[in-house]
Design a protein around this motif. Structure first.
Motif, PDB file in Angstrom:
ATOM      1  N   ILE A  37      58.739  20.663   9.909  1.00 41.00           N
ATOM      2  CA  ILE A  37      57.782  21.286  10.868  1.00 41.00           C
ATOM      3  C   ILE A  37      56.573  20.210  10.713  1.00 41.00           C
ATOM      4  O   ILE A  37      55.749  20.000   9.756  1.00 41.00           O
ATOM      5  N   LEU A  38      56.352  19.517  11.756  1.00 43.14           N
ATOM      6  CA  LEU A  38      55.658  18.440  12.034  1.00 43.14           C
ATOM      7  C   LEU A  38      54.256  18.752  12.835  1.00 43.14           C
ATOM      8  O   LEU A  38      54.523  19.168  14.030  1.00 43.14           O
ATOM      9  N   ALA A  39      53.061  18.831  12.325  1.00 44.59           N
ATOM     10  CA  ALA A  39      51.939  18.944  13.446  1.00 44.59           C
ATOM     11  C   ALA A  39      51.317  17.756  13.477  1.00 44.59           C
ATOM     12  O   ALA A  39      50.799  17.103  12.815  1.00 44.59           O
ATOM     13  N   VAL A  40      50.909  17.514  15.087  1.00 41.09           N
ATOM     14  CA  VAL A  40      50.402  16.270  15.554  1.00 41.09           C
ATOM     15  C   VAL A  40      48.805  16.913  16.050  1.00 41.09           C
ATOM     16  O   VAL A  40      48.658  17.799  16.878  1.00 41.09           O
ATOM     17  N   THR A  41      48.002  16.507  15.373  1.00 32.00           N
ATOM     18  CA  THR A  41      46.626  17.123  15.557  1.00 32.00           C
ATOM     19  C   THR A  41      45.592  16.161  16.056  1.00 32.00           C
ATOM     20  O   THR A  41      45.852  14.995  15.918  1.00 32.00           O
ATOM     21  N   GLY A  42      44.620  16.756  16.547  1.00 32.21           N
ATOM     22  CA  GLY A  42      43.425  15.716  16.988  1.00 32.21           C
ATOM     23  C   GLY A  42      42.644  16.540  18.269  1.00 32.21           C
ATOM     24  O   GLY A  42      43.188  17.552  18.527  1.00 32.21           O
ATOM     25  N   PRO A  43      41.589  16.089  18.528  1.00 34.57           N
ATOM     26  CA  PRO A  43      40.764  16.738  19.547  1.00 34.57           C
ATOM     27  C   PRO A  43      41.472  16.518  20.944  1.00 34.57           C
ATOM     28  O   PRO A  43      42.409  15.739  21.079  1.00 34.57           O
ATOM     29  N   ARG A  44      40.988  17.291  21.968  1.00 36.56           N
ATOM     30  CA  ARG A  44      41.418  17.075  23.197  1.00 36.56           C
ATOM     31  C   ARG A  44      41.272  15.703  23.651  1.00 36.56           C
ATOM     32  O   ARG A  44      40.292  15.271  23.500  1.00 36.56           O
ATOM     33  N   GLY A  45      42.570  15.323  24.309  1.00 33.66           N
ATOM     34  CA  GLY A  45      42.155  13.798  24.749  1.00 33.66           C
ATOM     35  C   GLY A  45      42.820  12.840  23.670  1.00 33.66           C
ATOM     36  O   GLY A  45      42.588  11.593  24.286  1.00 33.66           O
ATOM     37  N   SER A  46      43.342  13.236  22.624  1.00 33.36           N
ATOM     38  CA  SER A  46      43.512  12.283  21.645  1.00 33.36           C
ATOM     39  C   SER A  46      44.966  11.604  21.863  1.00 33.36           C
ATOM     40  O   SER A  46      45.165  10.753  20.993  1.00 33.36           O
ATOM     41  N   GLY A  47      45.862  12.195  22.731  1.00 24.24           N
ATOM     42  CA  GLY A  47      46.997  11.501  23.013  1.00 24.24           C
ATOM     43  C   GLY A  47      48.274  12.337  22.429  1.00 24.24           C
ATOM     44  O   GLY A  47      49.337  12.055  22.576  1.00 24.24           O
ATOM     45  N   LYS A  48      47.914  13.672  22.043  1.00 25.63           N
ATOM     46  CA  LYS A  48      49.160  14.457  21.568  1.00 25.63           C
ATOM     47  C   LYS A  48      50.081  14.854  22.428  1.00 25.63           C
ATOM     48  O   LYS A  48      51.246  14.806  22.094  1.00 25.63           O
ATOM     49  N   THR A  49      49.722  15.400  23.587  1.00 29.47           N
ATOM     50  CA  THR A  49      50.506  15.705  24.598  1.00 29.47           C
ATOM     51  C   THR A  49      51.544  14.514  25.302  1.00 29.47           C
ATOM     52  O   THR A  49      52.756  14.671  25.344  1.00 29.47           O
ATOM     53  N   THR A  50      50.702  13.435  25.562  1.00 30.39           N
ATOM     54  CA  THR A  50      51.448  12.214  25.753  1.00 30.39           C
ATOM     55  C   THR A  50      52.607  11.879  24.951  1.00 30.39           C
ATOM     56  O   THR A  50      53.656  11.426  25.073  1.00 30.39           O
ATOM     57  N   LEU A  51      52.134  11.904  23.445  1.00 33.45           N
ATOM     58  CA  LEU A  51      53.190  11.620  22.243  1.00 33.45           C
ATOM     59  C   LEU A  51      54.249  12.394  22.470  1.00 33.45           C
ATOM     60  O   LEU A  51      55.557  12.147  22.559  1.00 33.45           O
ATOM     61  N   LEU A  52      54.098  13.751  22.585  1.00 28.94           N
ATOM     62  CA  LEU A  52      55.120  14.948  22.757  1.00 28.94           C
ATOM     63  C   LEU A  52      56.120  14.439  23.979  1.00 28.94           C
ATOM     64  O   LEU A  52      57.263  14.725  23.999  1.00 28.94           O
ATOM     65  N   HIS A  53      55.535  14.176  24.685  1.00 26.46           N
ATOM     66  CA  HIS A  53      56.350  13.881  26.028  1.00 26.46           C
ATOM     67  C   HIS A  53      57.030  12.469  25.963  1.00 26.46           C
ATOM     68  O   HIS A  53      58.286  12.604  26.543  1.00 26.46           O
ATOM     69  N   CYS A  54      56.497  11.750  25.352  1.00 23.69           N
ATOM     70  CA  CYS A  54      57.493  10.481  24.861  1.00 23.69           C
ATOM     71  C   CYS A  54      58.640  10.778  23.949  1.00 23.69           C
ATOM     72  O   CYS A  54      59.729  10.193  24.334  1.00 23.69           O
ATOM     73  N   LEU A  55      58.388  11.370  22.748  1.00 26.01           N
ATOM     74  CA  LEU A  55      59.435  11.992  21.870  1.00 26.01           C
ATOM     75  C   LEU A  55      60.241  12.831  22.405  1.00 26.01           C
ATOM     76  O   LEU A  55      61.522  12.459  21.916  1.00 26.01           O
ATOM     77  N   SER A  56      59.966  13.638  23.427  1.00 27.50           N
ATOM     78  CA  SER A  56      61.069  14.510  24.031  1.00 27.50           C
ATOM     79  C   SER A  56      61.825  14.114  25.149  1.00 27.50           C
ATOM     80  O   SER A  56      62.587  14.497  25.610  1.00 27.50           O
ATOM     81  N   GLY A  57      61.447  12.596  25.591  1.00 26.81           N
ATOM     82  CA  GLY A  57      62.040  12.027  26.705  1.00 26.81           C
ATOM     83  C   GLY A  57      61.562  12.516  27.973  1.00 26.81           C
ATOM     84  O   GLY A  57      62.125  12.156  29.040  1.00 26.81           O
ATOM     85  N   GLN A  58      60.662  13.330  28.246  1.00 23.98           N
ATOM     86  CA  GLN A  58      60.081  13.608  29.334  1.00 23.98           C
ATOM     87  C   GLN A  58      59.275  12.448  30.089  1.00 23.98           C
ATOM     88  O   GLN A  58      59.112  12.206  31.083  1.00 23.98           O
ATOM     89  N   LEU A  59      58.837  11.553  29.262  1.00 24.43           N
ATOM     90  CA  LEU A  59      58.269  10.320  29.670  1.00 24.43           C
ATOM     91  C   LEU A  59      58.812   9.163  28.857  1.00 24.43           C
ATOM     92  O   LEU A  59      58.917   9.232  27.640  1.00 24.43           O
ATOM     93  N   VAL A  60      58.853   8.048  29.636  1.00 21.91           N
ATOM     94  CA  VAL A  60      59.368   6.831  28.951  1.00 21.91           C
ATOM     95  C   VAL A  60      58.136   5.938  28.668  1.00 21.91           C
ATOM     96  O   VAL A  60      57.351   5.695  29.327  1.00 21.91           O
ATOM     97  N   PRO A  61      58.057   5.432  27.358  1.00 14.62           N
ATOM     98  CA  PRO A  61      56.623   4.794  27.114  1.00 14.62           C
ATOM     99  C   PRO A  61      56.925   3.479  27.613  1.00 14.62           C
ATOM    100  O   PRO A  61      57.897   2.748  27.935  1.00 14.62           O
ATOM    101  N   GLN A  62      55.586   2.781  28.142  1.00 10.04           N
ATOM    102  CA  GLN A  62      55.325   1.453  28.530  1.00 10.04           C
ATOM    103  C   GLN A  62      55.927   0.653  27.559  1.00 10.04           C
ATOM    104  O   GLN A  62      56.404  -0.739  27.913  1.00 10.04           O
TER     105      GLN A  62
END
Length: 245
Positions: A37-62
């Motif tokens: 169980i891994l927590a990705v932490t940080g304030p709003r706008g720190s990149g947490k959602t983008t990271l989860l989208h990349c890890l889950s295949g919803q978004l292909v990283p540039q």
């Protein structure tokens, strides 16, 4: 490409991504162990959602690489990534993402039925998790008749009912009252540990992050050694299921 470590179910290297020219990730690397169980932490706008989208295949990283069980996700086409998400991943968004035409148990069972699971078997699995999340009494209600906190518990039940290898949870309890939040997180983490499910949890709440086995702090799209997090304030109160249709 460099092959990931064998004991990492998810492995990412040097992830970079921008939204409309604004950097969201600036070279993030991490490995996530099977059953962790891994927590990705940080304030709003720190990149947490983008990271989860990349890890889950919803978004292909540039730039950069993402691997799942030693298979490269970043080189998959859209159809393969969609199949991966359907068969292996669960997703819990900050806001409930339910199909309005389906009732509660049908929404919960939907990932199973999309895989070809029979309706009766899928309903049985859905009802088990709805009951564990205290929302079973609303099994035949449609989303518009329920409160926000109830709809979010359905989203959590749906992710668990599909028995995925990995659950990605992006601020999954942001809309819940403190009591609801504790119950949902306890159910999610205990289910993950008992069923060997890996959980990647994005949060800006220190109390939620404390439930994880390990914490990866982000700030301005980069990994940092530590980041200060507030404790989440109470939100919407818990309510019983309405009897209206």
């Amino acid at each position: 490409m460099v092959a990931p470590p064998d004991n990492d179910v998810i492995w990412a290297r040097s992830l970079q991504h921008s939204h409309n020219g604004s950097p969201a990730l600036g070279g993030v690397s991490l490995g996530i162990r099977d059953g962790e169980i891994l927590a990705v932490t940080g304030p709003r706008g720190s990149g947490k959602t983008t990271l989860l989208h990349c890890l889950s295949g919803q978004l292909v990283p540039q730039q950069g690489e993402v691997w799942f069980n030693s298979v490269p996700v970043h080189t998959m086409g859209p159809r393969l990534r969609e199949r991966l998400r359907r068969d292996k991943f669960g997703w819990i968004a900050p806001e409930p993402q339910l199909v309005p035409e389906l009732n509660t148990w049908e929404n919960t069972a939907l990932p199973l039925m999309l895989r070809g699971t029979g309706r009766r078997e899928a309903k049985k699995a859905a009802m088990e998790w709805l009951e564990r999340l205290d929302i079973g009494m609303c099994a035949r209600k449609r989303p518009h008749t329920l409160q926000q906190s109830q709809r979010q518990r359905i989203s959590v039940a749906r992710a668990l009912a599909a028995a995925p290898s990995v659950i990605f949870a992006d601020e999954p309890t942001a809309t819940l009252h403190r009591t609801d939040r504790a119950h949902v997180l306890r159910t999610l983490t205990s289910a993950a540990r008992s069923h060997g499910i890996t959980v990647v949890l994005a949060t800006h709440d220190a109390e939620i992050a404390a439930l994880a086995d390990r914490v990866v702090p982000l700030l301005d799209g980069r990994r940092v050694a530590t980041v200060a997090l507030p404790a989440e304030a109470d939100t919407e109160g818990r309510a019983a299921c309405s009897l209206s249709v």
